[in-house]
Design a protein around this motif. Structure first.
Motif, mmCIF file in Angstrom:
data_model
loop_
_atom_site.group_PDB
_atom_site.id
_atom_site.type_symbol
_atom_site.label_atom_id
_atom_site.label_comp_id
_atom_site.label_asym_id
_atom_site.label_seq_id
_atom_site.Cartn_x
_atom_site.Cartn_y
_atom_site.Cartn_z
ATOM 1 N N GLN A 115 82.351 61.948 51.290
ATOM 2 C CA GLN A 115 82.634 63.321 51.696
ATOM 3 C C GLN A 115 83.060 64.210 50.538
ATOM 4 O OE1 GLN A 115 82.021 64.647 54.712
ATOM 5 N NE2 GLN A 115 82.583 66.625 53.824
ATOM 6 N N GLU A 116 83.785 63.659 49.571
ATOM 7 C CA GLU A 116 84.280 64.481 48.459
ATOM 8 C C GLU A 116 83.167 64.977 47.536
ATOM 9 O OE1 GLU A 116 85.014 60.083 47.280
ATOM 10 O OE2 GLU A 116 85.149 61.339 49.090
ATOM 11 N N LEU A 117 81.953 64.447 47.710
ATOM 12 C CA LEU A 117 80.827 64.899 46.878
ATOM 13 C C LEU A 117 79.893 65.851 47.618
ATOM 14 C CD1 LEU A 117 79.836 61.632 44.944
ATOM 15 C CD2 LEU A 117 81.285 63.539 44.190
ATOM 16 N N ILE A 118 80.221 66.190 48.860
ATOM 17 C CA ILE A 118 79.364 67.081 49.646
ATOM 18 C C ILE A 118 79.783 68.534 49.429
ATOM 19 C CG2 ILE A 118 78.503 67.594 51.961
ATOM 20 C CD1 ILE A 118 77.745 64.808 50.893
ATOM 21 N N ASP A 119 78.783 69.421 49.291
ATOM 22 C CA ASP A 119 79.007 70.864 49.138
ATOM 23 C C ASP A 119 79.816 71.214 47.899
ATOM 24 O OD1 ASP A 119 77.543 71.753 51.343
ATOM 25 O OD2 ASP A 119 79.222 71.441 52.712
ATOM 26 N N CYS A 120 79.595 70.436 46.824
ATOM 27 C CA CYS A 120 80.284 70.787 45.575
ATOM 28 C C CYS A 120 79.342 70.693 44.374
ATOM 29 C CB CYS A 120 81.515 69.924 45.371
ATOM 30 S SG CYS A 120 81.163 68.159 45.197
ATOM 31 N N GLY A 121 78.034 70.620 44.638
ATOM 32 C CA GLY A 121 77.065 70.591 43.556
ATOM 33 C C GLY A 121 76.700 69.215 43.061
ATOM 34 N N ALA A 122 77.160 68.168 43.729
ATOM 35 C CA ALA A 122 76.812 66.806 43.307
ATOM 36 C C ALA A 122 75.335 66.542 43.543
ATOM 37 C CB ALA A 122 77.655 65.784 44.067
ATOM 38 N N ASN A 123 74.758 65.727 42.682
ATOM 39 C CA ASN A 123 73.333 65.438 42.766
ATOM 40 C C ASN A 123 72.983 64.648 44.036
ATOM 41 O OD1 ASN A 123 70.599 65.250 41.717
ATOM 42 N ND2 ASN A 123 71.057 63.092 41.348
ATOM 43 N N GLN A 124 71.861 64.992 44.637
ATOM 44 C CA GLN A 124 71.303 64.268 45.783
ATOM 45 C C GLN A 124 72.304 64.169 46.939
ATOM 46 O OE1 GLN A 124 69.065 60.826 44.448
ATOM 47 N NE2 GLN A 124 68.684 60.115 46.540
ATOM 48 N N ALA A 125 73.161 65.155 47.053
ATOM 49 C CA ALA A 125 74.154 65.181 48.118
ATOM 50 C C ALA A 125 73.863 66.361 49.032
ATOM 51 C CB ALA A 125 75.558 65.312 47.527
#
Length: 556
Positions: free
Chosen positions: A109-119
């Motif tokens: 969840q901490e990588l969603i909607d923050c510009g992380a790749n393939q997320a």
């Protein structure tokens, strides 16, 4: 302490839990985020694994395995757009009742909607289409293994039809040698690991009841419409209707043998409609009707009651008739509703069916897609099965052909799309190991051309006929604007499939006449491998033949 090891242990509980609910086949696409699921599936001896590089084709491969194998099939994909590519197969399963288990890897969840790749936002990605959805948290020992396994069991145990979506986020690292991290967490399930039952056993059985007024109903004038059903149901339905003395109008997917063949033609005759309108009750067994004239009569008919018997839920009646919606196994329902012998009352329809069949026989000479459709019963492999595509070819077979009673027929006629047809047929063959004939059009083949790769894994003779009429010729049967028809509807591609077959090292031929086709088919049934047969036909001849026969039969 190794997070990669705990990810694996978490994933192993998920895979073992779905196996306890009948999953035997797991279809896997390449991906990094899905590594815990992939490796856990690979080390579980209870699975047969299938791979494909194209997630859309992978989903349809699983759909075909579920159609023919009758058990739920699991799919493992990585995060991102790989998940979205499962949408068409998921939708089809929801409409036709196959059970799919979509195990989609995700970023935490901490990588969603923050510009992380393939997320991407995967929670709720399939909206209302799954039968059940389960959005798991990231693996952590703070959540008990009992919660995880019982959550999987709850989702699987109540799955009657369609797909369950289980979204599985994993944090990095994803790779590494296994250590003792999480071992006590995993072993907290005790002897569950050594038995073969779900942790939480849950079931919602569907009871079948006898209609109390059936002894009176069966003495009335009735019509049986046979839609999509399995081979056993089709044979039983045909015998049941014959005993009652009721006409059975069988869809191409009914497996009833279509005792009144060419119904899509003779239903255009007013005399047939007038006679059928005398029915006091219509009983539809199975859903998913193909023929346009049958659908038109089904919409307009007004019996005292209209019953639909089908194992899947939902109304399944676009015309919204007054009557009864019976959710039941068709064979079991027929057993409970014994047919009382009666004299046939449908003389006009029987005669029109005979005359129409003679007309079709006299007209369908030569070489083309109409002729292929008419002779389809002669081209089926012995002890085999048939997969039929969508658009024009299925309508031609429904109108001009006659399939043997009880011969297995498969299709994707839920949403009736042209995506994933070759991959679905490949799954059907892998599920049964039977010789398989599959027929699709040229645009359908282009849409799923990647899945020709799957035909390399055929375990028995497999013939993929591609009817190449250079575009979507079904649109010539519709009132599409003539000036724009070619560019915006038919979209001819002038494709030649020899190179596509060659790219995947598949046997290929393009017969020029009926004799050549029959020779090639005879050879193909001797080879435990796939053969691609491209049938290059006149572009509009098939549609014109159907239109011409409709005009003639309507005047008989």
């Amino acid at each position: 302490m190794s997070l990669s090891s705990f990810n694996r242990r978490w994933a192993s509980v998920i895979l073992e839990a779905v196996r306890r609910h009948g999953v035997k086949h797991v279809c896997i696409a390449p991906g990094s985020r899905s590594t815990p699921l992939t490796l856990s599936a690979a080390e579980n001896p209870g699975f047969t694994l299938h791979t494909h590089f194209d997630e859309r084709g992978l989903g349809h491969l699983a759909l075909g395995l579920a159609k023919a194998g009758k058990d739920p099939v699991a799919v493992i994909v990585t995060s991102g757009t790989a998940v979205a590519n499962l949408y068409p197969a998921l939708i089809e399963a929801g409409l036709t009742g196959e059970k799919l288990v979509l195990l989609t890897a995700d970023r935490p969840q901490e990588l969603i909607d923050c510009g992380a790749n393939q997320a991407i936002r995967q929670i709720g990605i399939f909206a209302s289409h799954p039968a059940r959805s389960l959005f798991l948290p990231s693996p952590t020992e703070r959540i008990s293994a009992r919660w995880l396994v019982s959550s999987i069991d709850d989702a699987m145990g109540t799955l009657h039809a369609g797909a369950v979506h289980i979204n599985c986020p994993f944090a990095e690292p994803l790779y590494g040698e296994m250590d003792d991290t999480g071992l006590s967490w995993q072993q907290s399930l005790g002897d569950w690991w050594t038995d073969d039952k779900p942790w939480l056993q849950e079931a919602t059985p569907i009871e079948v009841f006898k209609e109390r007024d059936w002894p009176l109903i069966r003495q009335q004038r009735g019509v049986v419409i046979a839609g999509r059903m399995n081979a056993k149901d089709g044979v039983k339905a045909a015998q049941w209707a014959q005993t009652l003395g009721w006409p059975l109008i069988g869809d191409v997917l009914s497996q009833t043998g279509q005792p009144l063949p060419c119904a899509d033609l003779w239903l255009s005759n007013p005399k047939a409609v007038e006679e059928l309108n005398q029915a006091e009750i219509v009983i539809q067994l199975g859903s998913g009707l193909t023929g346009k004239r049958l659908l038109q009569w089904q919409t307009k008919c007004a019996p005292k009651e209209y019953w639909i018997v089908d194992p899947n839920c939902g109304r399944l009646d676009p015309a919204q008739h007054r009557g009864r919606r019976i959710i039941a196994d068709i064979s079991r329902w027929l057993d409970l509703h014994e047919a009382e012998p009666g004299a046939p009352w449908y003389k006009e329809c029987a005669q029109l069916s005979k005359e129409t069949a003679k007309n079709v026989e006299s007209k369908c000479v030569g070489f083309g897609e109409a002729q292929l459709a008419h002779r389809i019963g002669k081209y089926l492999p012995e002890n085999g099965q048939f997969f039929v595509g969508n658009s024009l070819i299925v309508r031609l077979i429904d109108a001009l052909g006659q399939l043997p009673a009880g011969y297995p027929v498969y299709s994707n006629r839920g949403a009736s799309g042209i995506d994933g047809l070759i991959s679905t047929a490949a799954g059907v063959q892998l599920a049964t190991g039977k010789p398989t004939l599959s027929i699709v059009g040229d645009l359908s083949a282009l849409y799923d051309v990647n899945s020709l790769a799957l035909l390399r894994h055929a375990t028995a003779p497999f013939v993929q006929i591609i009817v190449n009429n250079n575009g979507g010729q079904i649109f010539s049967l519709l009132p599409t604007p003539q000036a724009e028809r070619t560019r915006f509807y038919q979209m001819p591609q002038d494709a030649d499939f020899a190179h596509a077959a060659g790219m995947f090292s598949l046997r290929y031929c393009a017969p020029k006449c009926r004799e050549d086709l029959e020779t090639e088919l005879a050879e193909a049934w001797k080879i435990p491998a796939a053969t691609v047969i491209e049938l290059k036909v006149n572009e509009t001849e098939g549609a014109q033949m159907l239109r011409s026969l409709l005009k003639e039969v309507s005047r008989l």
